[in-house]
Write a protein that holds these residues in place. Structure first.
Motif, PDB file in Angstrom:
ATOM      1  N   ILE A 200     -26.988   3.913 -15.238  1.00  0.00           N
ATOM      2  CA  ILE A 200     -27.063   5.366 -15.208  1.00  0.00           C
ATOM      3  C   ILE A 200     -26.111   5.937 -16.250  1.00  0.00           C
ATOM      4  N   HIS A 201     -26.335   7.209 -16.581  1.00  0.00           N
ATOM      5  CA  HIS A 201     -25.522   7.920 -17.561  1.00  0.00           C
ATOM      6  C   HIS A 201     -25.012   9.188 -16.913  1.00  0.00           C
ATOM      7  N   GLY A 202     -23.744   9.488 -17.092  1.00  0.00           N
ATOM      8  CA  GLY A 202     -23.182  10.689 -16.486  1.00  0.00           C
ATOM      9  C   GLY A 202     -21.696  10.564 -16.285  1.00  0.00           C
ATOM     10  N   PHE A 203     -21.269  10.514 -15.022  1.00  0.00           N
ATOM     11  CA  PHE A 203     -19.844  10.463 -14.709  1.00  0.00           C
ATOM     12  C   PHE A 203     -19.653   9.827 -13.346  1.00  0.00           C
ATOM     13  N   VAL A 204     -18.619   8.993 -13.223  1.00  0.00           N
ATOM     14  CA  VAL A 204     -18.190   8.423 -11.943  1.00  0.00           C
ATOM     15  C   VAL A 204     -16.667   8.473 -11.907  1.00  0.00           C
ATOM     16  N   GLY A 205     -16.126   9.094 -10.881  1.00  0.00           N
ATOM     17  CA  GLY A 205     -14.677   9.161 -10.708  1.00  0.00           C
ATOM     18  C   GLY A 205     -14.305   8.985  -9.252  1.00  0.00           C
ATOM     19  N   GLN A 206     -13.082   8.518  -9.012  1.00  0.00           N
ATOM     20  CA  GLN A 206     -12.654   8.255  -7.630  1.00  0.00           C
ATOM     21  C   GLN A 206     -11.165   8.495  -7.492  1.00  0.00           C
ATOM     22  N   PHE A 207     -10.780   9.057  -6.352  1.00  0.00           N
ATOM     23  CA  PHE A 207      -9.385   9.273  -5.984  1.00  0.00           C
ATOM     24  C   PHE A 207      -9.168   8.819  -4.544  1.00  0.00           C
ATOM     25  N   MET A 208      -7.914   8.593  -4.205  1.00  0.00           N
ATOM     26  CA  MET A 208      -7.537   8.256  -2.836  1.00  0.00           C
ATOM     27  C   MET A 208      -6.712   9.394  -2.255  1.00  0.00           C
ATOM     28  N   ILE A 209      -7.122   9.852  -1.084  1.00  0.00           N
ATOM     29  CA  ILE A 209      -6.366  10.865  -0.347  1.00  0.00           C
ATOM     30  C   ILE A 209      -5.601  10.161   0.761  1.00  0.00           C
ATOM     31  N   ASN A 210      -4.292  10.269   0.722  1.00  0.00           N
ATOM     32  CA  ASN A 210      -3.429   9.608   1.698  1.00  0.00           C
ATOM     33  C   ASN A 210      -3.017  10.623   2.751  1.00  0.00           C
ATOM     34  N   VAL A 211      -3.550  10.460   3.970  1.00  0.00           N
ATOM     35  CA  VAL A 211      -3.241  11.370   5.073  1.00  0.00           C
ATOM     36  C   VAL A 211      -2.324  10.636   6.041  1.00  0.00           C
ATOM     37  N   PHE A 212      -1.039  10.629   5.730  1.00  0.00           N
ATOM     38  CA  PHE A 212      -0.033   9.985   6.578  1.00  0.00           C
ATOM     39  C   PHE A 212      -0.419   8.529   6.877  1.00  0.00           C
ATOM     40  N   GLY A 213      -0.793   7.784   5.855  1.00  0.00           N
ATOM     41  CA  GLY A 213      -1.132   6.376   6.008  1.00  0.00           C
ATOM     42  C   GLY A 213      -2.603   6.103   6.218  1.00  0.00           C
ATOM     43  N   ARG A 214      -3.387   7.129   6.501  1.00  0.00           N
ATOM     44  CA  ARG A 214      -4.840   6.969   6.611  1.00  0.00           C
ATOM     45  C   ARG A 214      -5.441   7.269   5.240  1.00  0.00           C
ATOM     46  N   HIS A 215      -6.020   6.268   4.629  1.00  0.00           N
ATOM     47  CA  HIS A 215      -6.503   6.375   3.262  1.00  0.00           C
ATOM     48  C   HIS A 215      -7.989   6.740   3.243  1.00  0.00           C
ATOM     49  N   LEU A 216      -8.310   7.720   2.423  1.00  0.00           N
ATOM     50  CA  LEU A 216      -9.692   8.158   2.237  1.00  0.00           C
ATOM     51  C   LEU A 216     -10.034   8.083   0.757  1.00  0.00           C
ATOM     52  N   TYR A 217     -11.216   7.548   0.455  1.00  0.00           N
ATOM     53  CA  TYR A 217     -11.701   7.502  -0.920  1.00  0.00           C
ATOM     54  C   TYR A 217     -12.579   8.735  -1.173  1.00  0.00           C
ATOM     55  N   LEU A 218     -12.234   9.491  -2.196  1.00  0.00           N
ATOM     56  CA  LEU A 218     -13.036  10.635  -2.629  1.00  0.00           C
ATOM     57  C   LEU A 218     -13.716  10.254  -3.944  1.00  0.00           C
ATOM     58  N   THR A 219     -15.036  10.167  -3.920  1.00  0.00           N
ATOM     59  CA  THR A 219     -15.809   9.701  -5.068  1.00  0.00           C
ATOM     60  C   THR A 219     -16.762  10.788  -5.522  1.00  0.00           C
ATOM     61  N   LEU A 220     -16.875  10.942  -6.846  1.00  0.00           N
ATOM     62  CA  LEU A 220     -17.803  11.907  -7.429  1.00  0.00           C
ATOM     63  C   LEU A 220     -18.701  11.169  -8.414  1.00  0.00           C
ATOM     64  N   ILE A 221     -20.020  11.274  -8.198  1.00  0.00           N
ATOM     65  CA  ILE A 221     -21.011  10.610  -9.041  1.00  0.00           C
ATOM     66  C   ILE A 221     -21.948  11.679  -9.601  1.00  0.00           C
ATOM     67  N   ALA A 222     -22.118  11.684 -10.915  1.00  0.00           N
ATOM     68  CA  ALA A 222     -23.055  12.593 -11.578  1.00  0.00           C
ATOM     69  C   ALA A 222     -24.094  11.756 -12.305  1.00  0.00           C
ATOM     70  N   ARG A 223     -25.367  11.930 -11.923  1.00  0.00           N
ATOM     71  CA  ARG A 223     -26.470  11.200 -12.537  1.00  0.00           C
ATOM     72  C   ARG A 223     -27.229  12.139 -13.462  1.00  0.00           C
ATOM     73  N   ARG A 224     -27.274  11.790 -14.725  1.00  0.00           N
ATOM     74  CA  ARG A 224     -27.979  12.627 -15.700  1.00  0.00           C
ATOM     75  C   ARG A 224     -29.394  12.083 -15.897  1.00  0.00           C
TER      76      ARG A 224
END
Length: 930
Positions: free
Chosen positions: A285-309
């Motif tokens: 695919i072509h576009g954009f893929v990015g990811q961050f981790m949100i740390n909520v007092f030791g509880r880790h969440l992955y925030l992912t953004l995918i753009a499909r062109r």
């Protein structure tokens, strides 16, 4: 909004069998070459199974590929390569020679095949030589293409040169495959998470010769056993779910049919994909893929953004506007926002939510004339479509993929002194009004007009807050995907999560998104990106609330979580703007929030505008030619018109213009498919996933099988793990706030601008720009705003808007106590003296016995004289921290060791005289007893 769709879900096969995505068994490749063939040896990650692909190099014009159906182990593949090497040696020489006579050599090492392409001579093969991990979805890794290699297949003896070949190669390579192209070996990036988690319909097996289908490549609905040792056959009427002797660990491995609209190498695979095993094929695919981790007092969440062109009607800004007759619009991008609880990685057992939105040009036949050197070329309607045929096809495709309702968020200007953008606004309103006449009212298209550029000029209107109210309205209409049933505590809350109740496999309850928000402005760049960010912020609040992380779905700006999301949308917007417009965003999210200094914002906007104008004027035509060649819109042919000789490439994207009779025109009133009513408001593609021409491939195997077991794929226990290179640790480092706030470490607490959330997010405002482009926004309208001009449902103006923040040296260079909560001060003299004495004790204890002189200072020597010298009591009196003397070995021990070593080298020594005498006595004594 809640509705049950049991009549649809009851026909699915998810009730008693699990479905897992098939993991490609070919993730590493080595390309060997001989004079007559290319041999591609592909292996899995563990390098325990190998497959071979043979490509003929004696064909001048055609691509001849032969796949070896066998699967080899390491010894077998080594023997095979040795046999090929011996068979291709050109000359037999004596063993004493050192000349290399091998006819087999390594040409390239790779991680996948992009595809094959031909211009005027022979075919080229394109290989991925470098990759980089950019995201993890569950246990499935997403890679970015970092580098590729393009090799010519025919050898020099059969090659016939063409003078235009090198020019086509240069144009083709203008599309930089190392820039924003992504792939995965196990996750379908062309579909949403909701689609990938939705189980297909019931599966039946059939009797078939294994030679025709192989061991693991089948179509859905016609499945055969994956194990080569199990020869049991089933009748066509039997379902796997009804087998009496079925093992409890038996599962289905499924590989979805990708959405070709988002597969950018589909043209490069068209002569190759149907000839080989599916593990050889990568969909990029072509576009954009990015990811961050949100740390909520030791509880880790992955925030992912995918753009499909989309690869249909793709191109550059001024050369691709509106739509074509097939309903494909320019700058078509599908954006998906995924939030994943990291405590459980598996897609089956983990906690996932996702939200999908869409951007695309106004679905009408319009363009802008670039022949005139003006900053804002006039907008013209090229073709009158009174029955909205093209727009009907476009919205019909959206209903098929996303369900209903489709909410059209139109950001173009409504009132202007000189008509410019308002032409598109009137055309879009009339189109939706016409189409809604024939669509059932329950699934009608929703239209929201919001003159974002006009309202942003008013000092009394907070545009972002107004967009937030629109986002909340849209969220209550469409909802989002949640792979679990709502939490009981959320049901007691006054806030409700929108969506449609459905079920996944094993009848697990879930909440599905129905419909989506389609956002557009003129370019679908600056204003569209800001609006999509506000929609994503609203969705993130609901996602966190549904997962039980926060007490209400309301998120504040300038919090760590929102800044991470803002950075992702900024990078996505910059990336798509570079691809479509030639530069980064002209007006950023901070500009519309009025949260950045005016001088800094305006100066950057001016530079980006000038650069964008230059790019659109002088380089867009070459970029468009490269895209047309890469996607197969134009295919070179001998004797045909060259790509660079086309005066206008409009006819390449509108082939019906050559023969209008072939244009497939639908009914003027029945513009939507009646079959969609079976699933609406849920998407037809998901509810009828394994029917028609979209039958995925499937294998039946045990849950521990490596082809479906994502545990081994993610953790890779067979490889040496370097702790610092773990992806979760990398994300954790990037997501740790650079400033520790003593009041709260929560990522949902509002920070000041001086408290940057992370170095990566702080750098977003000054992210590097390669080139820039000019803006199409019209600035010739009045700056005043009246109440009647404010669009959509009479939204109230937020008079208590946020104050603008300005940078200052005092805010940027604050004290350590203000930033970290602690302050470094000079230690007391008593503590310094105590520390010096402690050091002196160690120096006296080690230096005296070792004989090593340690460099010291006057203060250290003074401290050494004041402490008591420690005397060691040990059998190794000369030992210290720096030197150890081994104990002495006596002579007898040395002789024994010497005799032992001599016997191991020379064998047993001849027996001595005393041993011979003892042996004779023993023999004579034994003879006397007998």
């Amino acid at each position: 909004m809640s509705e049950s769709r049991s009549n649809v879900s009851e026909n699915k096969a998810g009730g008693s069998m699990k479905h897992f995505p098939i993991i490609s068994s070919i993730q590493k490749m080595v390309l060997y070459e001989t004079k007559a063939r290319y041999f591609i040896v592909g292996s899995n990650n563990t390098e325990t199974k190998f497959r071979v692909l043979k490509i003929d190099r004696t064909e001048r014009r055609h691509l001849h590929i032969v796949e070896d159906k066998g699967v080899y182990d390491k010894n077998e593949i080594r023997d095979l390569l040795a046999m090929i090497e011996v068979g291709n040696q050109t000359k037999l020489l004596p063993k004493t020679t050192t000349s290399n006579t091998s006819g087999l050599s390594i040409a390239c090492c790779a991680f996948g095949i992009v595809g094959f392409v031909r211009f005027l001579e022979g075919y080229y093969i394109i290989l991925i030589t470098k990759r980089r991990r950019v995201a993890v979805i569950g246990r499935h890794t997403v890679y970015k293409v970092e580098d590729t290699s393009m090799l010519y297949i025919p050898n020099d003896t059969v090659r016939q040169t063409d003078p235009d070949e090198s020019r086509y190669v240069k144009i083709f390579q203008t599309v930089d495959l190392s820039s924003n192209f992504y792939f995965s070996y196990s996750y379908d990036l062309t579909h949403s998470l909701q689609y990938n988690c939705t189980p297909p319909r019931a599966v039946t097996s059939r009797q078939e010769e294994p030679a025709k289908l192989g061991a693991s490549l089948f179509v859905w609905g016609e499945v055969e056993e994956a194990s080569s040792t199990d020869k049991t056959q089933h009748t066509p009427e039997q379902k796997f779910t009804e087998d009496k002797g079925e093992s409890s660990n038996t599962v289905f491995g499924v590989k979805n049919i990708p959405t070709q609209k988002y597969v950018w190498n589909s043209y490069l695979l068209h002569n190759y994909e149907d000839q080989v095993h599916s593990d050889w094929v990568l969909h990029i695919i072509h576009g954009f893929v990015g990811q961050f981790m949100i740390n909520v007092f030791g509880r880790h969440l992955y925030l992912t953004l995918i753009a499909r062109r989309s690869n249909r009607f793709a191109g550059t800004r001024f050369l691709k506007r509106g739509t074509n007759c097939s309903g494909d619009v320019a700058n078509d991008v599908e954006t998906e926002q995924i939030l994943h609880d990291l405590s459980v990685h598996s897609l089956k057992n983990g906690h996932f939510t996702s939200y999908v939105q869409f951007r695309g040009s106004v679905p009408a036949f319009w363009s802008q004339d670039m022949t005139k050197m003006v900053p804002k070329p006039p907008i013209t309607l090229d073709l009158v479509d009174p029955y909205s045929n093209a727009a009907g096809k476009h919205f019909n495709n959206l209903l098929r993929r996303f369900g209903s309702p489709i909410i059209v968020l139109n950001l173009v200007k409504k009132k202007e002194k000189k008509r410019h953008e308002s032409i598109l606004q009137q055309e879009l309103v009339s189109t939706i009004t016409y189409l809604n006449q024939f669509l059932p009212s329950a699934h009608a298209l929703h239209y929201i007009g919001f003159d974002m550029a006009r309202l942003s000029k008013s000092k009394h209107v907070d545009v972002v807050s107004r967009l937030g109210e629109i986002a909340e309205y849209c969220m209550q209409k469409t909802g989002f995907f949640h792979n679990r049933q709502p939490l009981y505590c959320n049901e007691l809350s006054p806030y409700r999560s929108a969506g449609v109740n459905s079920c996944l496999e094993l009848n697990e309850a879930c909440l599905k998104q129905t419909g989506m928000v389609r956002t557009n402005c003129v370019d679908c760049l600056d204003r569209t990106n800001t609006a999509q960010f506000v929609l994503g912020k609203c969705a993130l609040g609901h996602q966190l609330f549904a997962m039980g992380v926060i007490a209400s779905p309301k998120l504040l700006f300038d919090t760590d979580a929102v800044r991470m999301l803002e950075w992702l949308y900024e990078e996505k917007g910059n990336t798509l703007a570079l691809q479509y417009g030639g530069s980064q965003l002209v007006r950023r999210i901070q500009t519309y929030r009025k949260a950045s200094p005016w001088i800094k914002s305006q100066s950057r906007d001016i530079v980006q505008t000038l650069s964008r104008y230059y790019s659109n004027t002088f380089s867009d035509a070459d970029k468009q030619n490269a895209i047309n060649l890469f996607l197969g819109v134009y295919r070179p042919a001998e004797g045909g018109v060259s790509l660079w000789d086309y005066s206008a490439e409009w006819y390449l994207h509108h082939p019906e213009a050559f023969d209008y009779s072939d244009c497939n025109r639908r009914s003027y009133s029945q513009w939507w498919d009646v079959s969609f009513l079976k699933s609406l408001p849920l998407p037809y593609e998901e509810e009828f996933k394994a029917t028609g021409d979209r039958q995925p491939m499937v294998i039946k195997c045990q849950e521990e099988d490596r082809r479906v077991n994502s545990y081994f794929e993610y953790y890779q226990p067979f490889q040496l793990t370097i702790y610092d290179e773990l992806w979760s640790l990398t994300l954790a480092r990037e997501s740790i706030p650079s400033s520790a706030v003593k009041d709260s470490y929560s990522p949902f607490v509002r920070r000041g601008l001086k408290e940057s959330s992370s170095s990566k997010i702080a750098a977003a405002s000054s992210s590097t720009a390669a080139s820039s482009e000019g803006s199409t926004s019209s600035d010739d309208e009045d700056e005043t705003t009246s109440d009647e001009d404010q669009d959509w449902l009479n939204l109230t103006v937020n008079k208590d808007g946020e104050d603008s923040h300005y940078f200052s040296f005092k805010e940027q260079f604050v004290s350590m106590k203000a930033r970290y909560g602690v302050e470094v001060i000079e230690p007391p003299k008593v503590d310094i003296a105590l520390y010096k004495r402690y050091v002196a004790i160690g120096e006296n204890a080690s230096a005296a016995s070792s004989g090593i002189r340690v460099q010291s200072t006057p203060d250290l020597r003074s401290a050494q004289r004041k402490v008591t010298k420690l005397i060691r009591k040990s059998v190794f009196s000369l030992d210290s921290l720096y030197h150890v003397t081994p104990p002495t070995v006596n002579r007898v021990s040395k002789d024994i060791y010497k005799t032992y070593v001599t016997r191991s080298v020379n064998g047993a020594p001849p027996p001595s005289h005393s041993m011979l005498v003892s042996y004779e006595k023993y023999v004579w004594g034994a003879a006397g007893r007998h």
